[in-house]
Design a protein around this motif. Structure first.
Motif, PDB file in Angstrom:
ATOM      1  N   ASP A 140     -18.770 -59.750 -41.902  1.00 46.11           N
ATOM      2  CA  ASP A 140     -18.828 -61.180 -41.700  1.00 46.11           C
ATOM      3  C   ASP A 140     -18.200 -61.769 -40.451  1.00 46.11           C
ATOM      4  OD1 ASP A 140     -20.449 -60.843 -44.071  1.00 46.11           O
ATOM      5  OD2 ASP A 140     -19.332 -62.271 -45.200  1.00 46.11           O
ATOM      6  N   ASP A 141     -17.085 -61.450 -40.202  1.00 42.04           N
ATOM      7  CA  ASP A 141     -16.557 -62.264 -39.120  1.00 42.04           C
ATOM      8  C   ASP A 141     -17.324 -61.622 -37.524  1.00 42.04           C
ATOM      9  OD1 ASP A 141     -14.586 -63.120 -40.441  1.00 42.04           O
ATOM     10  OD2 ASP A 141     -13.169 -61.715 -40.118  1.00 42.04           O
ATOM     11  N   ASP A 142     -17.881 -60.697 -37.636  1.00 41.98           N
ATOM     12  CA  ASP A 142     -18.602 -60.216 -36.564  1.00 41.98           C
ATOM     13  C   ASP A 142     -19.817 -61.177 -36.487  1.00 41.98           C
ATOM     14  OD1 ASP A 142     -16.987 -58.249 -36.143  1.00 41.98           O
ATOM     15  OD2 ASP A 142     -18.342 -56.559 -36.891  1.00 41.98           O
ATOM     16  N   LEU A 143     -20.491 -61.168 -37.553  1.00 40.56           N
ATOM     17  CA  LEU A 143     -21.636 -62.077 -37.575  1.00 40.56           C
ATOM     18  C   LEU A 143     -21.272 -63.584 -37.167  1.00 40.56           C
ATOM     19  CD1 LEU A 143     -23.542 -60.979 -40.766  1.00 40.56           C
ATOM     20  CD2 LEU A 143     -24.049 -60.313 -38.267  1.00 40.56           C
ATOM     21  N   ARG A 144     -20.280 -63.947 -37.702  1.00 43.24           N
ATOM     22  CA  ARG A 144     -19.670 -65.360 -37.467  1.00 43.24           C
ATOM     23  C   ARG A 144     -19.380 -65.572 -36.068  1.00 43.24           C
ATOM     24  NH1 ARG A 144     -17.008 -69.668 -40.224  1.00 43.24           N
ATOM     25  NH2 ARG A 144     -16.399 -70.699 -38.329  1.00 43.24           N
ATOM     26  N   TYR A 145     -18.921 -64.461 -35.301  1.00 46.88           N
ATOM     27  CA  TYR A 145     -18.360 -64.462 -33.937  1.00 46.88           C
ATOM     28  C   TYR A 145     -19.606 -64.881 -33.348  1.00 46.88           C
ATOM     29  CZ  TYR A 145     -16.803 -63.216 -29.502  1.00 46.88           C
ATOM     30  OH  TYR A 145     -16.395 -62.827 -28.085  1.00 46.88           O
ATOM     31  N   ILE A 146     -20.744 -64.090 -33.541  1.00 42.73           N
ATOM     32  CA  ILE A 146     -21.862 -64.594 -32.692  1.00 42.73           C
ATOM     33  C   ILE A 146     -22.501 -65.931 -32.998  1.00 42.73           C
ATOM     34  CG2 ILE A 146     -24.312 -63.597 -32.265  1.00 42.73           C
ATOM     35  CD1 ILE A 146     -21.843 -61.943 -30.889  1.00 42.73           C
ATOM     36  N   VAL A 147     -22.592 -65.958 -34.252  1.00 34.58           N
ATOM     37  CA  VAL A 147     -23.000 -67.358 -34.467  1.00 34.58           C
ATOM     38  C   VAL A 147     -22.201 -68.595 -33.720  1.00 34.58           C
ATOM     39  CG1 VAL A 147     -23.608 -69.350 -36.372  1.00 34.58           C
ATOM     40  CG2 VAL A 147     -24.090 -66.711 -36.693  1.00 34.58           C
ATOM     41  N   ASP A 148     -20.930 -68.370 -33.821  1.00 39.11           N
ATOM     42  CA  ASP A 148     -20.102 -69.308 -33.168  1.00 39.11           C
ATOM     43  C   ASP A 148     -20.267 -69.323 -31.768  1.00 39.11           C
ATOM     44  OD1 ASP A 148     -19.026 -69.617 -35.595  1.00 39.11           O
ATOM     45  OD2 ASP A 148     -17.049 -68.954 -35.398  1.00 39.11           O
ATOM     46  N   ASN A 149     -20.172 -68.123 -31.119  1.00 39.92           N
ATOM     47  CA  ASN A 149     -20.371 -68.034 -29.630  1.00 39.92           C
ATOM     48  C   ASN A 149     -21.482 -67.840 -28.814  1.00 39.92           C
ATOM     49  OD1 ASN A 149     -17.188 -68.459 -29.437  1.00 39.92           O
ATOM     50  ND2 ASN A 149     -17.055 -66.783 -30.519  1.00 39.92           N
ATOM     51  N   GLY A 150     -22.398 -67.595 -29.807  1.00 32.72           N
ATOM     52  CA  GLY A 150     -23.669 -67.003 -29.161  1.00 32.72           C
ATOM     53  C   GLY A 150     -23.543 -65.665 -28.409  1.00 32.72           C
ATOM     54  N   MET A 151     -24.560 -65.325 -27.450  1.00 30.82           N
ATOM     55  CA  MET A 151     -24.658 -64.102 -26.766  1.00 30.82           C
ATOM     56  C   MET A 151     -24.787 -64.596 -25.498  1.00 30.82           C
ATOM     57  SD  MET A 151     -26.567 -61.684 -29.297  1.00 30.82           S
ATOM     58  CE  MET A 151     -25.898 -60.025 -28.676  1.00 30.82           C
ATOM     59  N   PRO A 152     -23.727 -64.651 -24.614  1.00 36.60           N
ATOM     60  CA  PRO A 152     -24.038 -64.949 -23.194  1.00 36.60           C
ATOM     61  C   PRO A 152     -24.802 -63.830 -22.486  1.00 36.60           C
ATOM     62  CG  PRO A 152     -21.823 -64.881 -23.644  1.00 36.60           C
ATOM     63  CD  PRO A 152     -22.353 -64.300 -24.762  1.00 36.60           C
ATOM     64  N   GLY A 153     -25.945 -64.270 -21.409  1.00 36.22           N
ATOM     65  CA  GLY A 153     -26.600 -63.459 -21.081  1.00 36.22           C
ATOM     66  C   GLY A 153     -27.982 -63.540 -21.614  1.00 36.22           C
ATOM     67  N   SER A 154     -28.142 -63.773 -22.855  1.00 40.54           N
ATOM     68  CA  SER A 154     -29.154 -63.923 -23.598  1.00 40.54           C
ATOM     69  C   SER A 154     -29.614 -65.373 -24.024  1.00 40.54           C
ATOM     70  CB  SER A 154     -29.109 -63.051 -24.940  1.00 40.54           C
ATOM     71  OG  SER A 154     -28.405 -64.017 -25.946  1.00 40.54           O
ATOM     72  N   THR A 155     -30.533 -65.386 -24.564  1.00 38.05           N
ATOM     73  CA  THR A 155     -30.680 -66.911 -25.085  1.00 38.05           C
ATOM     74  C   THR A 155     -30.087 -67.438 -26.177  1.00 38.05           C
ATOM     75  OG1 THR A 155     -32.809 -66.318 -26.434  1.00 38.05           O
ATOM     76  CG2 THR A 155     -33.288 -66.674 -24.076  1.00 38.05           C
TER      77      THR A 155
END
Lengths: 573, 261, 248, 522, 258
Positions: free
Chosen positions: D91-106
């Motif tokens: 869940d933390d992994d998912l949260r990390y992406i939701v929180d910070n987005g994915m630089p270099g992507s949209t």
């Protein structure tokens, strides 16, 4: 080929008929200067009679001859100022007819009737003035004095009507009634009266009426300040100190309500045309309002500064001195808030750092909610300064003094809390609701001022004195604050003139008659500021000349200075 | 006393100077005067050229054919080695501007080989002044601008645009639908049997897509409903065909198109 | 876009990998190995190929000289491997007719090797829960990437000679295996919930043994030639033959 | 499936469900708030569905305009994890992406937009798209502590990068995503995908720190060709410390901080000759300006997936002529047959909304433009190839055939070539990077075709880059807004005179004040 | 401590302190950003005026404040200080002038009007459209839900790359442009505008900006080339819905400072 050339020549000749040119400053510049200087003199000759009539009334009611003398002193200046006004008015007329013949033709076409009335009234007004001034010593006492005062009132009435008529012409240029065309005459359903009583007419009337009073007061105060500095005897100093105070008092007291009139005017303009409204507030002119905020901040600060330094000559006022620094803090913070630009000047790097043209944090202050709140706080603070000044040497004797003061305090606290709450809450509601909040804020402040003032009048009834005001014991720098006030106000008038005229942009008459000259472009603020400064210098120079003339006349009338007594503080405006 | 005068003067001037300087340091911005399209009297060639350029590039939609060089000769660049339009029109015997003006009000008069006769009468969309403005602009492309206010005045009395004259007759009284579609420049934008350009929905198969009523509405009031996928071209089709065609001709076209399965 | 093939819902739930291997019993090896339990019948089949076999595409292995060296005539991609009319690399399994499980688990893992920058075998079967041993016999980097839909995929880097083990917990025919470093490398793993499957060898033959008596439906799958089914009946101890025939 | 199996499945599903439920109830009191699927769905539908689709299949309205495509949640394949390869993220992994987005992507970060509870709810809802999450989630992979960064360590990292872990196969010798295997890479859905450009760590999807990089190498990036090295560690082929070295080396390929945004390229004045080619070592000492490039999505045909995301610009002049040097990362010198699979992939997957696609790879393009006449006031030509009123002067270069030309344009696609100066050029391609130099005289020989440059004045400048293998051409590509080049001048005398005058004046004024004050006091 | 109470010290500290506050502290507030130099200068100037008023409003304080200045100018024992200041201050002024006179390559300050005044009417795809009083026709037609969905699809397909998923003007292409794309997620942006204004900006884009919108770096495309009228209205509606803001209505009016 020959024919083509001739056609072009003919076309040029036709174009020459619509617009003339003026050496050095150009056609627009010439009209600008003439109109603005004329306007300033007009404001002067409207503002000073108001001042004169008020002071004369105070003199009659309070049986204080100082006020009467003061009044007369200014009416004398008025006689000179009057001819200057007429002179510049004439110049403006000539410039308009020669430089903008087509436009003037259009205006004449619609307003000819009112122009005749205007000219007629001007005569009547002049004669009333002569009667008022030269009859001063004749109708000196008893009923005759009241009759004389009535003349003064009449003078104001004529002046006001004259101004209203002229306002009709110029507001027509901003907000012509619907359906107006450049074709000869007015369309069906539109009368000259419609054209005069257009959407922005009354707001402009009221706005200018108040502004004239402020203007009159501040010029009078500047005159007094100069005489104060030049005074050789303590009596003279005391007299002009007092005169400066009266002028400043009237200027500031009326100035406090000026923003409200401004709101009304702006609101009417927005309602009349979104485009005009956006040009004025958000678009092309947005920075003009930051400059305006700086000027008005100067006005508020100079006024308060004058009051605070003035408290030094009031026995007992020293007990209020510790509070002034907090009031100063409020004023400065509010000034900063008001002066926060929504559209900031920044380099690209700075824009990038901010993430856009708006600062994410300060941008909030750049919005109406913040600014409106700031202005209202500045007004309240200034009013509080007045109250402290007024109470400086007084000890209330009424039994409910404490309760009254507490009530006044509560009113201050409540209204500021309400203003603050609306200011903050305004960020969380739709624009349309937020705009209506400004009305509530104004209402709260006005209610507070009126309520506190009313209580104060009764509270101070029969109050004891802690000692007489030591008129004349004023530091020189306070007098310079009065100059700053006067100059700033004059400049502000010029700026607002530009704003009013500039929002029409390339229209002579908004969306009716286009400015097709090569100077149709609305100039940048820098150019406008140069023109404003030029007009202000011309006007103030002429005013100084008039004052000098007045001084000459004064010396001619009485060689010896008038006896100076101990004037009382003005307690009502 | 003298010092006081100086001080007062200095304070006053300093305050004025301060405000003036503030107004100078902020970036200066002049308002823009929208160009008035008053091309009637006393117009200069420069004004005409600028106005014409705006029309050519934008409002009049010329570039949808003349910009590509496939549907119509490209006017702004070299065509067939004869240079831009301003250059090549000089070879016309009646004079450059006359040729251009005539081409615009009677496009059929000078057909360039290799291009379909699809250009509509410019008077349907443009006023007389505007047409002259476009002519001036075209002349300016490589040639000398000779259009003057005189021209505009002289041609103003000429028969005005067919669109504005109410019930202007169609060019011919033909009842052949294909000929009607060609003469009225329909196939300039709609494809018929593969010919024409895909600016509007193809005539081929139109009957299977929409009803006859819809076709009729579409001709008379093109903006009423824009076919899916052609939103970008909305507003391009003139709304003048209703006046231009006789009722019978309109019906012939409608039935012809409705039958294109 | 491969994923668009929807996942059958009934196959969709697995239980932490332990669920179905609970029925594990002693069992034979992979598809060819003998299976002890359920029965003694077997199916011996062959896959024929009629017509001209399509030529397999050549592979440009220039960037991996070590692999290329292993192919004297230049490497080709063994998509359709036909010898004497027999088709190799056909995955055959029983799709219906089996009694309810549990089924015996083959005792040894299935093996797939990366050798000469190609997979051997190209098609391999495993039972649900059975180990798949992935070997790298090339002294260079391969990554082995499984792109299943019903199972969790994996993508393992094997920079040198080494081996890894993976298993699948849901039946899925077929799970593609690929190597991102070498785009041509392609293999398929048939994951079946029972051990009754086989892959045709170079001679086209396959054997499914250890079956109880009954009638079964056989399905043969080939990566480019499609699938075929047939019904086969076997008796205890007996052996039935089955013959599939693909053609170009 | 057999009855038995079904029962078993049902049973385990039930037990899994009850376990989760139990976990919830146990964890609840005061500390944890229950994840609210309804709220998660509402937020998802409002903010996420535009790309990821209402059903989580990564097929929202925007999906077709993107490459790589938005995540399809129904398969629970997640790139950025801290769990073993092939496993579900925590869940933390998912949260990390939701929180910070994915630089270099949209994918943007949502931490400023949604509250922490809301983001938890969204994570819970996203998980509900896939049945895989019903089985519970694994633990993060434990990672040893990083060794200190040393020069030897970096050298070791480089060796591993090139020879052992063989990152070079896809990411290329200098990490610009130009490895031999790069042209054929596809993601799990078959869309073409680029090997990350390791010289731009600010575009790394899962973050650009050494720790982030290590985790990507360690567990892989699921859904992409990037494999996990976990098995190699388990097999004892590579040690964890070696992986750290690789990560440190990869980090060292990028600058310490992302390039700062600036406006003006300073063209320093040099005596004598200008550099005679893009690779002239003289360029190494010249300050470079980074220009971010973005897709040309302003006029049809628009292009939503540009390959080039930045351009470095250098400039020099010698009073007579000027030289501009450009360098940008591009994995291929187009056209390049090896990249055909990638090209085909782009063409088939980018359903450009405005125009039909190219048939074959075109060349790479570079265009730099200036206003044809120096701008008056604030009025600049439209930055996209000028406008009818304000033409621009362009210098255009193409990779194949290698040629540069100049000319004017008054809008996209209106370039008219001509000769207005003595323009020359040079171009070189190496290790996934183009370097191009334009040289010309400052003064134009034909002011109708070329702009002139004046030392001491800023000249606005805008750029266009296209990558042929990415199916780009002279209108589909990457553009920049206006920047400026400033040609240095030797300091004029007034620069030195004015301060002296000012100093003397101030000193004089100060003296007057002092004298005045002293006179008054006495 | 004694020095701290002295008005002169106080004045200096207050001015420096407020400058430091504007320059360094404001950017530290949550969600804040560096303050442009021009604004810092403006604020500091106002604060300095306030400090000047403070020291001079009271006779006693003013005398105290002036004392050290007069002393420096007059006192015999302060000769060195006097001389030092007479040297340092002119040199500093000289340095400032040198900095100003030196040609720099830094970016120049700009002023852009965010919301220029709209024209009374525009030509939309060949038709005249009066903006004054124009309402979003979709609000009174069909299902709002549907329009929202249409608008959403259009936004995500066309606007999102620059204006961003979050409507914060920071889409993945946003950083490439200057000015950065408008953020819709804050009060004071679109909630100050009528929908017709938004329609105009979308339809005409950067190239359709009036003079006060210069420099014309705005990358806003001319959407009338891509979208139909209804689509633009739909996306307008979406912007307000998604950002939770309400458009300004044509009803009761007032002004808004900018």
């Amino acid at each position: 080929m020959m024919i083509d050339f001739l056609t072009l020549l003919q076309a040029a000749a036709e174009a020459g008929r619509s617009y003339g040119d003026f050496p050095a400053v150009g056609g627009r510049g010439a009209v600008w200067i003439a109109a603005e200087v004329h306007l300033m003199f007009a404001a002067f000759v409207l503002g000073v009679p108001m001042f004169a009539v008020i002071t004369e009334l105070i003199g009659i009611v309070g049986k204080d001859e100082r006020y009467d003398k003061l009044s007369k002193e200014f009416t004398r200046l008025l006689v000179f100022a009057y001819s200057a006004t007429a002179l510049w008015g004439g110049m403006l007329l000539f410039l308009l007819t020669t430089l903008y013949p087509a436009f003037w033709g259009h205006m004449a076409d619609i307003f000819s009737m009112s122009m005749w009335i205007y000219a007629g009234l001007f005569f009547v007004e002049s004669f009333t003035l002569y009667l008022y001034y030269y009859g001063w010593d004749r109708w000196k006492s008893g009923r005759a004095k009241w009759g004389h005062w009535g003349l003064g009132l009449l003078l104001n009435v004529w002046g006001t009507i004259v101004m209203f008529i002229a306002n009709g012409w110029l507001t027509y240029m901003m907000s012509p009634p619907e359906g107006t065309t450049v074709a000869e005459g007015l369309p069906d359903g539109v009368t000259m009266w419609n054209a005069i009583a257009n959407a922005t007419w009354m707001p402009i009337n009221i706005h200018r009426l108040i502004a004239n009073a402020v203007f009159g007061g501040s010029i009078v105060a500047a005159y007094a300040a100069y005489r104060f500095l030049a005074a050789k005897t303590p009596e003279e100093k005391a007299h002009y100190d007092w005169m400066g105070y009266v002028g400043t008092f009237i200027a500031i007291a009326t100035f406090v309500v000026l923003p409200f009139a401004g709101y009304w005017l702006g609101r009417e303009m927005y309602e009349y045309s979104q485009q005009m409204g956006v040009t004025m507030m958000g678009g092309f002119m947005s920075w003009l309002w930051i400059v305006q905020a700086i000027l008005i901040g100067v006005l508020f600060l100079a006024a308060n500064y004058y009051l605070w330094t003035g408290m030094g000559r009031i026995p007992g006022a020293e007990r209020f001195l510790p509070y002034t620094k907090w009031m100063l803090l409020v004023l400065i913070v509010c000034w900063i808030v008001w002066g926060t630009p929504n559209t900031m000047i920044a380099s690209r790097d700075e824009f990038a750092a901010m993430g856009g043209s708006r600062h994410p944090f300060l941008g909030v202050l750049g919005l109406m909610s913040g600014k409106n709140t700031a202005v209202n706080f500045m007004i309240l603070t200034t009013f509080l300064s007045f109250l402290m000044y007024r109470r400086g040497n007084r000890i209330p004797t009424v039994t409910w003094a404490k309760a009254g003061t507490l009530t006044q305090g509560a009113m201050f606290v409540l209204s500021s809390a309400y203003v603050l709450w609306l200011g903050i809450y305004g960020y969380f509601v739709p624009t349309i609701t937020r705009i209506s909040y400004s009305v509530y804020q104004v209402a709260a402040v006005l209610a507070c001022i009126i309520g506190v003032w009313a209580i104060d009048i009764f509270l101070m009834r029969g109050s004891q004195s802690r000692g007489e005001i030591r008129w004349g014991e004023m530091p020189d720098r306070s007098q310079y604050a009065i100059f700053v006030l006067a100059v700033t106000f004059t400049w502000l008038m010029g700026l607002m003139g530009f704003a009013r005229s500039g929002i029409r942009q390339h229209w002579h008459v908004w969306e009716v008659m286009r400015d097709t000259s090569d100077r149709a472009v609305t100039p940048a603020l820098g150019y406008a500021a140069n023109m404003i400064s030029l007009t202000v210098v011309i006007f103030l120079g002429l005013v100084a000349f008039i004052f000098w003339l007045g001084g000459l006349a004064e010396r001619a009338v009485s060689k010896k200075p008038a006896p100076i007594g101990q004037p009382q503080a003005v307690t009502g405006g | 006393m003298f010092l006081t005068n100086i001080k007062v003067l200095a304070v006053g001037l300093a305050v004025i100077a301060f405000y003036t300087i503030i107004a100078q340091v902020i970036p200066q911005l002049e308002s823009e005067v929208p160009e008035a399209l008053d091309l009637s009297a006393g117009v200069t060639p420069e004004v005409l050229v600028t106005a014409g350029e705006d029309l050519f590039m934008g409002g009049a939609g010329c570039t949808s054919c003349h910009g590509l060089g496939t549907r119509a000769p490209n006017l702004r660049t070299d065509h067939a080695g004869e240079g831009t339009i301003g250059e090549r029109c000089g070879s016309r015997e009646q004079g450059c501007k006359e040729y251009l003006y005539e081409s615009m009000i009677d496009p059929g008069a000078y057909l360039i080989e290799g291009f379909p006769p699809i250009m509509p009468d410019a008077r349907r969309q443009l006023s007389n002044e505007q047409i002259w403005a476009v002519v001036a602009y075209l002349e300016s492309l490589g040639g000398e601008v000779t259009v003057t206010a005189d021209d505009i005045g002289a041609s103003a009395s000429a028969p005005s645009a067919p669109a504005s004259s109410g019930a202007a007759p169609a060019r011919t009284a033909t009842t052949d639908p294909v000929q009607l579609l060609t003469e009225n420049a329909c196939i300039g934008c709609h494809q018929l049997e593969g010919a024409g350009a895909p600016v509007g929905p193809a005539f081929d198969g139109m009957g299977s897509r929409i009803s006859a009523d819809r076709i009729r509405t579409g001709i008379i009031d093109p903006e009423a409903e824009i076919a899916e996928g052609y939103e970008a071209f909305a507003g391009m089709m003139p709304a003048t065909f209703g006046d231009q065609l006789s009722a019978a001709q309109l019906e012939i076209i409608v039935q012809f198109l409705a039958a294109r399965q | 876009m491969r994923r668009i093939l929807a996942v059958p819902v009934l196959l969709s739930v697995a239980c932490g990998g332990g669920g179905e291997s609970g029925g594990e019993s002693s069992g034979g090896g992979g598809g060819e190995a003998a299976v002890a339990a359920l029965g003694t019948a077997s199916i011996m089949g062959v896959v024929n190929f009629s017509g001209m076999a399509p030529a397999n595409p050549a592979i440009d292995m220039a960037e991996e000289a070590e692999c290329a060296a292993k192919y004297a005539d230049g490497p080709t991609d063994p998509v359709v491997v036909v010898a004497d009319g027999k088709l190799a690399n056909v995955f055959v399994r029983i799709t219906s007719g089996l009694p309810a499980g549990p089924y015996p688990m083959p005792s040894s893992p299935s093996v797939i090797d990366q050798d000469g920058c190609l997979y051997t075998p190209r098609v391999v079967g495993v039972m649900v829960g059975q180990d798949l041993e992935i070997q790298n016999s090339d002294p260079l980097l391969h990554n082995i990437k499984a792109v299943p839909t019903a199972n969790r995929g994996f993508n393992i880097s094997q920079p040198r000679v080494m081996s890894s083990t993976r298993s699948f917990n849901t039946a899925e025919v077929m799970v593609p295996l690929e190597c991102s470093v070498h785009g041509w490398m392609q293999a398929y793993v048939g994951v079946v919930e029972h051990p009754y499957f086989a892959v045709s060898g170079a001679d086209g033959a396959f054997t499914i043994s250890g079956l109880p008596a009954g009638t079964y439906t056989l399905e043969a799958w080939h990566e480019t030639l499609g699938t075929q089914t047939m019904d086969v009946t076997v008796e205890d101890g007996g052996s039935a033959s089955a013959e599939f025939s693909f053609g170009s | 499936m057999t009855n038995h199996g079904r029962l078993q499945v049902a049973a385990c599903r039930l037990s899994a469900a009850s376990t989760i439920l139990l976990a919830f109830v146990a964890g609840l009191p005061g500390v944890l708030r229950a994840q609210d699927l309804e709220n998660g769905k509402a937020l998802y539908d409002k903010w996420c569905a535009g790309c990821h689709g209402m059903t989580g299949q990564g097929d929202g309205p925007a999906a077709d305009y993107m490459l790589p495509r938005p995540r399809d949640f129904t398969f629970a394949i997640y790139q950025i994890r801290t769990t073993s390869n092939g496993e579900l993220p925590t869940d933390d992994d998912l949260r990390y992406i939701v929180d910070n987005g994915m630089p270099g992507s949209t994918m943007p970060g949502w931490k400023d937009k949604l509250g922490p509870g809301d983001r938890d709810d969204v994570v819970a809802y996203i998980k509900s798209f896939s049945r895989f999450f019903e089985d519970g989630q694994p633990e993060p992979v434990a990672v040893a502590r990083a060794p200190r960064v040393t020069d030897e360590g970096l050298a070791e990292g480089r060796r591993l990068f090139e020879e052992e872990v063989e990152c070079i196969k896809c990411h290329g010798a200098e990490g610009r995503g130009d490895g031999g295997s790069a042209p054929e890479l596809t993601d799990d859905d078959g869309f073409p995908i680029r090997a990350a450009n390791l010289t731009e760590n600010w575009t790394f999807n899962g973050g650009g720190s050494v720790e982030d990089i290590l985790m990507r190498i360690r567990v892989g990036v699921d859904g992409t060709p990037m494999p996990s090295n976990g098995d190699a560690i388990d097999a004892g082929i590579i040690t964890e410390e070696q992986l750290w070295r690789v990560a440190q080396y990869v980090r060292s390929l990028s600058p310490d901080a992302p390039p700062r945004r600036q406006d003006v390229v300073r063209a320093a004045f040099v005596e004598g000759d200008l550099p005679n080619g893009p690779e002239d070592p003289a360029w190494n000492d010249v300050e470079a300006l980074y220009i971010p490039m973005v897709g040309q999505i302003l006029e049809a045909p628009r292009w939503f997936a540009p390959a080039v995301d930045g351009l470095w610009v250098r400039a020099l002049h010698n009073g007579e002529g000027m030289a501009l040097q450009f360098s940008w990362d591009d994995a291929s010198a187009s056209p390049d047959e090896a990249w055909d699979p990638f090209f085909d992939g782009v063409v088939t997957s980018m359903v450009a909304p405005d125009a039909p696609h190219l048939e074959a790879q075109g060349p790479d393009h570079l265009a730099v433009q200036f206003p044809l006449t120096p701008p008056e006031g604030t009025v600049l030509p439209y930055f996209l190839a000028g406008d009818a009123r304000n033409p621009v002067y362009q210098i255009r270069w193409r990779s194949n055939p290698d040629m540069a030309e100049e000319g004017t344009a008054t809008g996209l696609g209106t370039f008219a070539s001509g000769t207005g100066s003595d323009l020359t050029h040079g171009a070189a391609f190496a290790n996934g990077r183009w370097q191009v130099q334009f040289t010309r005289s400052l003064t134009a020989s034909d002011p109708g075709v070329a702009a002139s440059f004046t030392p001491g004045e800023s000249m606005p400048m805008a750029f266009y880059v296209a990558d042929g293998t990415n199916a780009e051409d002279d209108v589909r590509g990457a553009v920049s807004a206006w920047y400026a080049v400033y040609l240095d001048v030797p300091l004029p005398p007034r620069v030195f005179i004015a301060p002296v005058v000012a100093t003397l004046l101030t000193a004089g004024l100060g003296l007057v004040v002092v004298i005045q004050a002293q006179r008054r006091s006495t | 401590m004694k020095h701290l109470k002295h008005p002169f010290t106080q004045a200096v500290l207050l001015i420096v302190g407020s400058w430091a506050f504007f320059k360094f502290v404001i950017p530290l507030f949550p969600g804040s950003a560096p303050v442009p130099q021009s604004v810092v200068l403006q604020f500091t100037l106002i604060a300095a005026v306030g400090v000047l008023v403070y020291v001079s409003e009271n006779e006693e304080r003013w005398t105290q404040f002036k004392a050290p200045i007069t002393a420096t100018l007059v006192d015999a024992n302060k000769k060195w200080l006097r001389g030092g200041l007479l040297t340092v201050i002119p040199l500093f002024i000289g340095f400032v002038v040198f900095q100003a006179a030196r040609p720099t390559v830094g970016s120049t300050a700009q002023l852009r009007s965010i919301h220029p005044a709209p024209p009374g009417q525009i030509t939309f795809q060949g038709r005249s459209l009066a903006l004054e009083g124009l309402e979003n026709p979709l609000r009174s037609r069909g299902s709002l839900e549907e329009h929202y969905e249409t608008g959403k699809a259009i936004y995500y397909q066309n606007c999102m790359p620059c204006h961003g998923d979050l409507l914060d003007g920071q889409g993945h292409f946003g950083h490439g442009f200057n000015p950065t794309p408008l953020a819709f997620d804050r009060a004071g942006t679109i909630d100050n505008l009528q929908e017709s204004f938004v329609f105009w900006r979308i339809a005409k884009g950067g190239p359709g900006l009036p003079r006060e919108g210069t420099p014309w770096n705005s990358a806003m495309p001319v959407w009338e080339d891509f979208l139909t009228e209804d689509e633009i209205w739909a996306v307008t509606m979406f912007l307000y819905e998604q950002s939770g803001l309400e458009p300004r209505t044509w009803g009761e009016e007032g002004e808004e400072h900018d």
